[in-house]
Design an enzyme around this catalytic site. Structure first.
Site, mmCIF file in Angstrom:
data_model
loop_
_atom_site.group_PDB
_atom_site.id
_atom_site.type_symbol
_atom_site.label_atom_id
_atom_site.label_comp_id
_atom_site.label_asym_id
_atom_site.label_seq_id
_atom_site.Cartn_x
_atom_site.Cartn_y
_atom_site.Cartn_z
ATOM 1 N N CYS A 167 0.816 -1.206 0.000
ATOM 2 C CA CYS A 167 0.000 0.000 0.000
ATOM 3 C C CYS A 167 0.859 1.270 0.000
ATOM 4 C CB CYS A 167 -0.981 0.038 1.161
ATOM 5 S SG CYS A 167 -2.253 1.283 0.859
ATOM 6 N N CYS B 33 -5.729 2.016 -4.352
ATOM 7 C CA CYS B 33 -5.254 2.606 -3.111
ATOM 8 C C CYS B 33 -6.208 3.725 -2.708
ATOM 9 C CB CYS B 33 -3.841 3.147 -3.337
ATOM 10 S SG CYS B 33 -3.091 3.725 -1.825
HETATM 11 P P1 FAD Z 1 -0.619 -10.869 4.188
HETATM 12 O O1 FAD Z 1 -2.068 -10.546 4.270
HETATM 13 O O2 FAD Z 1 0.332 -9.991 4.921
HETATM 14 O O3 FAD Z 1 -0.449 -12.376 4.650
HETATM 15 C C1 FAD Z 1 0.773 -13.072 4.682
HETATM 16 C C2 FAD Z 1 0.604 -14.222 5.661
HETATM 17 O O4 FAD Z 1 1.725 -15.112 5.563
HETATM 18 C C3 FAD Z 1 0.556 -13.757 7.117
HETATM 19 O O5 FAD Z 1 -0.616 -14.237 7.743
HETATM 20 C C4 FAD Z 1 1.811 -14.349 7.742
HETATM 21 O O6 FAD Z 1 1.641 -14.720 9.110
HETATM 22 C C5 FAD Z 1 2.048 -15.561 6.854
HETATM 23 N N1 FAD Z 1 3.442 -16.015 6.855
HETATM 24 C C6 FAD Z 1 4.568 -15.266 6.780
HETATM 25 N N2 FAD Z 1 5.655 -16.055 6.814
HETATM 26 C C7 FAD Z 1 5.199 -17.329 6.888
HETATM 27 C C8 FAD Z 1 5.839 -18.616 6.944
HETATM 28 N N3 FAD Z 1 7.171 -18.730 6.925
HETATM 29 N N4 FAD Z 1 5.063 -19.723 7.009
HETATM 30 C C9 FAD Z 1 3.698 -19.626 7.008
HETATM 31 N N5 FAD Z 1 3.044 -18.444 6.964
HETATM 32 C C10 FAD Z 1 3.792 -17.313 6.910
HETATM 33 N N6 FAD Z 1 -4.478 -2.749 0.776
HETATM 34 C C11 FAD Z 1 -5.562 -2.246 0.126
HETATM 35 O O7 FAD Z 1 -6.067 -2.871 -0.809
HETATM 36 N N7 FAD Z 1 -6.119 -1.043 0.477
HETATM 37 C C12 FAD Z 1 -5.620 -0.326 1.507
HETATM 38 O O8 FAD Z 1 -6.152 0.736 1.828
HETATM 39 C C13 FAD Z 1 -4.489 -0.836 2.225
HETATM 40 N N8 FAD Z 1 -3.959 -0.132 3.247
HETATM 41 C C14 FAD Z 1 -2.943 -0.675 3.984
HETATM 42 C C15 FAD Z 1 -2.455 0.026 5.073
HETATM 43 C C16 FAD Z 1 -1.474 -0.510 5.878
HETATM 44 C C17 FAD Z 1 -0.960 0.271 7.045
HETATM 45 C C18 FAD Z 1 -0.957 -1.809 5.593
HETATM 46 C C19 FAD Z 1 0.090 -2.434 6.490
HETATM 47 C C20 FAD Z 1 -1.403 -2.508 4.485
HETATM 48 C C21 FAD Z 1 -2.398 -1.952 3.665
HETATM 49 N N9 FAD Z 1 -2.870 -2.620 2.531
HETATM 50 C C22 FAD Z 1 -3.938 -2.088 1.824
HETATM 51 C C23 FAD Z 1 -2.130 -3.782 1.993
HETATM 52 C C24 FAD Z 1 -2.760 -5.131 2.263
HETATM 53 O O9 FAD Z 1 -3.034 -5.317 3.629
HETATM 54 C C25 FAD Z 1 -1.809 -6.216 1.763
HETATM 55 O O10 FAD Z 1 -1.407 -5.926 0.444
HETATM 56 C C26 FAD Z 1 -2.468 -7.587 1.776
HETATM 57 O O11 FAD Z 1 -2.770 -7.952 3.099
HETATM 58 C C27 FAD Z 1 -1.555 -8.622 1.128
HETATM 59 O O12 FAD Z 1 -2.040 -9.921 1.314
HETATM 60 P P2 FAD Z 1 -1.004 -11.158 1.360
HETATM 61 O O13 FAD Z 1 -1.828 -12.377 1.544
HETATM 62 O O14 FAD Z 1 -0.069 -11.086 0.237
HETATM 63 O O15 FAD Z 1 -0.127 -10.884 2.677
#
Ligand code: FAD
Ligand code: UQ1
Length: 445
Positions: free
Chosen positions: A196, A374
């Site tokens: 983000c 965003c």
């Molecule tokens: P995540 O949701 O982070 O999940 C990754 C998972 O992998 C976690 O649960 C973690 O525990 C697990 N993991 C890590 N390592 C291991 C391992 N070795 N073994 C097993 N599991 C593991 N997005 C929007 O669309 N709009 C917004 O307004 C927005 N605002 C944001 C504001 C902030 C402050 C933040 C921090 C993020 C924001 N985002 C926003 C971004 C969004 O939250 C992420 O892009 C999204 O969560 C990505 O999903 P993901 O599944 O790739 O990663």
């Protein structure tokens, strides 16, 4: 590599026999990695992308054939943390237990992946378990690197410093805002890809609004120090943001990268990226840190990573470039788009389709266009809704000029999106606004 492709095909041609039943096959998983557990679909990571894909895979292959490896007891709706840091939402509303978001019947393996062995179709967890799979979905998110800034993370034990990027420090942003008396309020953007990319400046606009509301604004010098050469990557929205920055008297310093925090003295040290070797020290009354970010260590050290350490997948189909039974979604991938939950939503619909096709030994046909979004929160009741694709061109859902600050979009961000996330995305029912965009624009040029 040819043998792996051959293997996947054989497995697909003989689904009732399970995976690769010939001696020629290189990845007869159970004998190769001595796994006691085997799943048709194994998902690594139970965040936004992992839970979403496990819900979709459950519908495809049945809950008993799907497992998710996720160590954390808590699942967070991270987009809410921008509002939590500004005191507009509580952190508890961003949290649900992992157990409650796991699709029923899907196996939750509560461990951390420690090693991935795609040649043997198997992963090893931190408690020594080996798990084999037929199809692997990597959704490990990204890693925060506060430790790459000298003085952090230990500096967080001092007041006046916070970070919306971690559940441990987001409450400190709100505390720093409330405690602010007089001086510099500094907001940073690191010299790495981030999730983000708007969030580091959203909290600046909210802080400005908070200071105005509480009469502190005349005593605040608000500074945005970013490593980037631009305020935002898409011109249409950057133009609006520059306007806001000017009218609200916010100071933007481009190519300034935070390298050290002296939290005991309330000083932040930045390197000037365009003048190598030159640093500048800012005193602060409040500091919001966006940490450097990178791929998860476990991915970086695996054969699945590209040279930068990110999951190396095809940008159209989301299938791994070398291992055809491996797929990826979300922040851990090398997709050349901005890392958001909105992008995860659009990717999930495409990946669902790609996996169906691959399982039927057909050619994937739907392409991901790089859609990401965003919601740029610019005050306690306005949002600019940026939406764009791989080419950096706006790809807007609503038939209005989304580069304008709007109250309706704030309402969507703060009140509608959380529901869409918990009840739509995580249930595998929301694949992004693509299908609605066309309807919304009917009759428009
Ligand atoms: P995540 O949701 O982070 O999940 C990754 C998972 O992998 C976690 O649960 C973690 O525990 C697990 N993991 C890590 N390592 C291991 C391992 N070795 N073994 C097993 N599991 C593991 N997005 C929007 O669309 N709009 C917004 O307004 C927005 N605002 C944001 C504001 C902030 C402050 C933040 C921090 C993020 C924001 N985002 C926003 C971004 C969004 O939250 C992420 O892009 C999204 O969560 C990505 O999903 P993901 O599944 O790739 O990663
Ligand atoms: C979106 O789909 C999504 O995922 C659920 C988000 O994450 C929280 C978003 O912030 C946005 C803006 C979208 C896109 C949805 C619409 C209706 C434009």
């Amino acid at each position: 590599m040819a043998s792996s492709v051959f293997c996947v095909r054989r497995a697909l041609w003989q689904p009732s026999l399970g995976l690769c039943n010939t001696e020629a096959c290189h990845f007869h998983a159970s004998s190769a990695c001595r796994a006691k557990e085997h799943y048709k679909a194994l998902v690594l990571g139970g965040g936004s992308g992992g839970i979403t894909m496990s819900a979709r895979l459950k519908r495809k292959v049945g809950a008993e054939n799907v497992a998710v490896v996720e160590p954390s007891e808590s699942h967070y709706y991270q987009p809410l943390w921008t509002l939590v840091g500004a005191g507009a939402k509580s952190v508890s509303t961003s949290r649900r237990s992992t157990a409650s978001v796991m699709p029923s019947g899907v196996k939750w393996i509560k461990s951390r992946v420690q090693e991935m062995n795609p040649d043997k179709n198997c992963v090893r967890t931190d408690d020594g378990k080996e798990i084999s799979y037929e199809y692997l979905i990597v959704a490990l998110g990204l890693q925060l690197h506060y430790e790459k800034i000298k003085g952090l993370p230990e500096g967080f034990k001092y007041p006046k410093i916070g970070s919306n990027y971690s559940v441990d420090t987001v409450g400190k942003t709100w505390k720093a805002l409330q405690d602010f008396r007089e001086g510099n309020a500094i907001f940073t953007f690191p010299n790495t890809p981030v999730k983000c990319a708007g969030a580091p400046q959203k909290i600046m606009y909210l802080s400005d609004a908070y200071f105005r509301k509480t009469g502190k604004r005349p005593k605040a010098n608000i500074i945005y120090n970013t490593s980037q050469p631009v305020l935002f990557g898409v011109k249409k929205y950057a133009d609006s943001l520059w306007n806001i920055v000017k009218t609200r008297d916010l100071n933007v310093n481009l190519r300034h990268n935070l390298i050290e925090v002296r939290a005991d003295r309330q000083e932040a040290v930045f390197e000037k990226l365009d003048n190598p070797g030159e640093t500048v020290v800012f005193e602060y009354e409040m500091l919001h840190v966006t940490p450097p970010m990178g791929p998860p260590d476990v991915l970086k050290s695996s054969k699945l990573a590209d040279e930068g350490g990110w999951l190396d997948i095809d940008k159209d189909m989301l299938q791994h470039k070398k291992y055809p039974n491996v797929f990826g979604i979300g922040d851990c991938t090398n997709l050349p788009t901005s890392k958001t939950a909105a992008a995860v939503a659009a990717q999930s619909a495409i990946l669902d389709r790609t996996i169906s096709k691959v399982m039927k030994n057909e050619k994937p046909d739907k392409k991901y266009d790089g859609y990401t979004s965003c919601p740029l929160v610019t005050s306690y009741n306005t949002v600019i809704l940026a939406e764009f694709d791989y080419t950096g061109q706006p790809l807007e859902t609503f038939p209005i000029d989304q580069s304008k600050e709007r109250r309706t979009m704030y309402h969507m961000k703060a009140d509608v999106m959380p529901h869409l996330y918990w009840h739509g995305l995580l249930k595998g029912l929301w694949g992004g606004p693509g299908p609605y965009r066309k309807i919304m624009h009917l009759g428009m040029k």
